[in-house]
Design an enzyme around this catalytic site. Structure first.
Site, PDB file in Angstrom:
ATOM      1  N   ARG A  60      48.902  15.216   5.559  1.00  0.00           N
ATOM      2  CA  ARG A  60      48.879  13.814   5.090  1.00  0.00           C
ATOM      3  C   ARG A  60      50.474  12.862   5.419  1.00  0.00           C
ATOM      4  O   ARG A  60      50.718  12.377   5.456  1.00  0.00           O
ATOM      5  CB  ARG A  60      49.328  15.022   3.244  1.00  0.00           C
ATOM      6  CG  ARG A  60      50.168  13.128   2.545  1.00  0.00           C
ATOM      7  CD  ARG A  60      49.777  13.796   0.749  1.00  0.00           C
ATOM      8  NE  ARG A  60      49.963  14.857   0.710  1.00  0.00           N
ATOM      9  CZ  ARG A  60      51.343  15.455   0.461  1.00  0.00           C
ATOM     10  NH1 ARG A  60      52.278  14.439   0.588  1.00  0.00           N
ATOM     11  NH2 ARG A  60      51.433  16.473  -0.283  1.00  0.00           N
ATOM     12  N   TYR A 113      43.583 -13.245   0.391  1.00  0.00           N
ATOM     13  CA  TYR A 113      41.954 -12.303   0.323  1.00  0.00           C
ATOM     14  C   TYR A 113      41.958 -12.011  -1.031  1.00  0.00           C
ATOM     15  O   TYR A 113      42.963 -11.550  -1.940  1.00  0.00           O
ATOM     16  CB  TYR A 113      42.802 -10.780   1.072  1.00  0.00           C
ATOM     17  CG  TYR A 113      41.188  -9.964   1.273  1.00  0.00           C
ATOM     18  CD1 TYR A 113      40.211 -10.399   1.122  1.00  0.00           C
ATOM     19  CD2 TYR A 113      42.201  -8.601   0.838  1.00  0.00           C
ATOM     20  CE1 TYR A 113      39.257  -8.792   0.784  1.00  0.00           C
ATOM     21  CE2 TYR A 113      41.484  -7.459   0.143  1.00  0.00           C
ATOM     22  CZ  TYR A 113      39.683  -8.013   0.423  1.00  0.00           C
ATOM     23  OH  TYR A 113      38.977  -6.495   0.026  1.00  0.00           O
ATOM     24  N   ASP A 186      50.076 -10.598   6.913  1.00  0.00           N
ATOM     25  CA  ASP A 186      48.369  -9.923   6.910  1.00  0.00           C
ATOM     26  C   ASP A 186      48.296 -10.725   8.075  1.00  0.00           C
ATOM     27  O   ASP A 186      47.844 -11.935   8.793  1.00  0.00           O
ATOM     28  CB  ASP A 186      47.743 -10.128   5.947  1.00  0.00           C
ATOM     29  CG  ASP A 186      46.900  -9.641   5.308  1.00  0.00           C
ATOM     30  OD1 ASP A 186      46.607  -9.531   7.202  1.00  0.00           O
ATOM     31  OD2 ASP A 186      46.182  -9.411   4.183  1.00  0.00           O
ATOM     32  N   LYS A 211      38.740  -4.150  11.089  1.00  0.00           N
ATOM     33  CA  LYS A 211      38.179  -5.427  10.725  1.00  0.00           C
ATOM     34  C   LYS A 211      38.580  -5.254  12.765  1.00  0.00           C
ATOM     35  O   LYS A 211      38.006  -4.861  12.788  1.00  0.00           O
ATOM     36  CB  LYS A 211      39.303  -6.333  10.326  1.00  0.00           C
ATOM     37  CG  LYS A 211      39.470  -7.069   8.588  1.00  0.00           C
ATOM     38  CD  LYS A 211      37.761  -6.025   8.031  1.00  0.00           C
ATOM     39  CE  LYS A 211      38.179  -6.554   6.622  1.00  0.00           C
ATOM     40  NZ  LYS A 211      39.023  -5.437   5.821  1.00  0.00           N
TER      41      LYS A 211
END
Length: 396
Positions: A60, A113, A186, A211
């Protein structure tokens, strides 16, 4: 990983394609492997109590495959610190909680978004962070939305999703910094290949690596990239404390995609430009929205800060929502689906799909809008597919 990230060669002066392929990992000295292994391990043997080999103790906190991806992401964005997450929204939530607190304020795009809007409106607002929408293409509107002493983040998408608005990153950075706020960009729609927000003054770059970076619709992920060491320390602490990290296989897939980003983006742009030219002449199309068009209100800014204009195209269909839905349902090469940036072309109706969460708000999108993620197939096939779907809509 055989070497600590600090010992990696300096690829900062290399070209984009070279950085995308080589940064973040050196061939393993014991085997010569040129691609990082998938380190499917949760923990690591320590060389004595507290003696961490290469800085690894628990996956982690850090994993060598993820380290390779994070180094590459930082390199292609011109940053010094990269962070990989389980999704784009996991990256966004970690960033907000790392940099903001209850009682503070953020400015977000009025064309954001839907997932980002939902995060701010339904999650962060309950936590105590308030937000105001503003058009990223209007610097004065963003300035007016800032609350002096309260605004911590100015959040920008450029191009925006799905109306492809363009924000002037350099100007918005100056506005944010004058108010003591940070500019977050972004960069998902543009990709690191087409746009470099940190070089234009942004403080943080956000990606849904699902993406264009991943590029093959086979992995979900997110990323943050920064240059400032203090920001990086805060993000790193919260990344570990909150735990929404990229797993090793996801990191490996994303890194594999990143290596071919440049060649894919050139093809995405080539195909998008051809489709835009065709849609402009089609009798069933009311309006084509693409930053590469000279009559797009953000064209000059996009031309200045982007290498090319991207693979995302939106258009409005004559006949309203019913006709737009008909187009979406009748394509064959374009797949009806959410997401974007993969090698395959996708078509969607934002009002009913990706942006359903903003219905009834200031961020609601037109009902006749169709959004295309233009893939890298043969462009003649893509044009013919849109033609037959639009013809069906025209007679609907």
């Amino acid at each position: 990983m055989s070497e600590h990230p600090a010992q990696q060669p300096d690829w900062s002066d290399a070209g984009f394609e070279t950085r995308a392929i080589h940064a973040g990992y050196e061939p393993d000295p014991s085997t010569g492997a040129v691609i990082p292994p998938i380190y499917a391990t949760s923990t690591y043997k320590q060389d004595g109590v507290g003696g961490l080999r290469g800085g690894y103790e628990y996956s982690r906190s850090a994993n060598p495959t993820r380290t390779a991806l994070e180094g590459a992401l930082a390199a292609v964005e011109g940053g010094t610190h990269g962070f990989a997450f389980a999704s784009g929204l996991a990256a966004e939530d970690t960033l907000v909680r790392a940099l903001c607190g209850p009682g503070q304020h953020a400015v977000i795009p009025d064309d954001a978004y839907g997932g980002t809007f939902r995060l701010f409106d339904k999650v962060e607002q309950v936590w105590g962070l308030v937000h105001s929408p503003a058009a990223v293409s209007d610097v004065d509107a963003v300035r007016a939305a800032i609350r002096p002493g309260e605004t911590r983040l100015v959040w920008v998408e450029t191009p925006t999703n799905p109306l492809l608005g363009i924000g002037d990153i350099e100007a918005l950075a100056a506005v944010a910094h004058d108010a003591g706020a940070l500019l977050v960009v972004d960069n998902t729609f543009a990709s690191p290949y087409l746009q470099q927000p940190l070089a234009l003054g942004a403080d943080v770059v956000v990606h849904s690596t699902t993406k264009y970076v991943g590029g093959h619709s086979d992995v979900v992920g997110g990323a943050l990239v920064v240059r400032d060491d203090a920001l990086a320390d805060r993000i790193r602490f919260h990344q570990n404390a909150m735990g929404a990290v990229a797993g090793p296989f996801d990191a490996w897939l994303t890194l594999r995609g990143l290596k071919t980003l440049a060649v894919r983006m050139d093809r995405h742009c080539d195909n998008a430009e051809r489709i835009v030219a065709h849609l402009l002449e089609h009798p069933a199309v009311e309006q084509v929205i693409y930053p590469g068009l000279t009559d797009h209100p953000g064209h000059e800014v996009a031309a200045r800060q982007m290498k090319r204009f991207g693979g995302m195209v939106s258009f409005r269909v004559k006949g309203g929502e019913a006709a737009a839905l008909a187009v979406c349902e009748r394509t064959h090469v374009f797949t009806l689906g959410e997401s974007l940036g993969g090698v395959e072309s996708l078509i969607e109706h934002p009002g009913r799909m990706t942006h359903a969460s903003v219905a009834g708000t200031d961020l609601e999108v037109p009902a006749d809008l169709v959004r295309l993620s233009v893939g890298i197939e043969s462009v003649d096939d893509l044009v013919a597919d849109l033609d037959q779907a639009l013809s069906s809509a025209l007679s609907h």
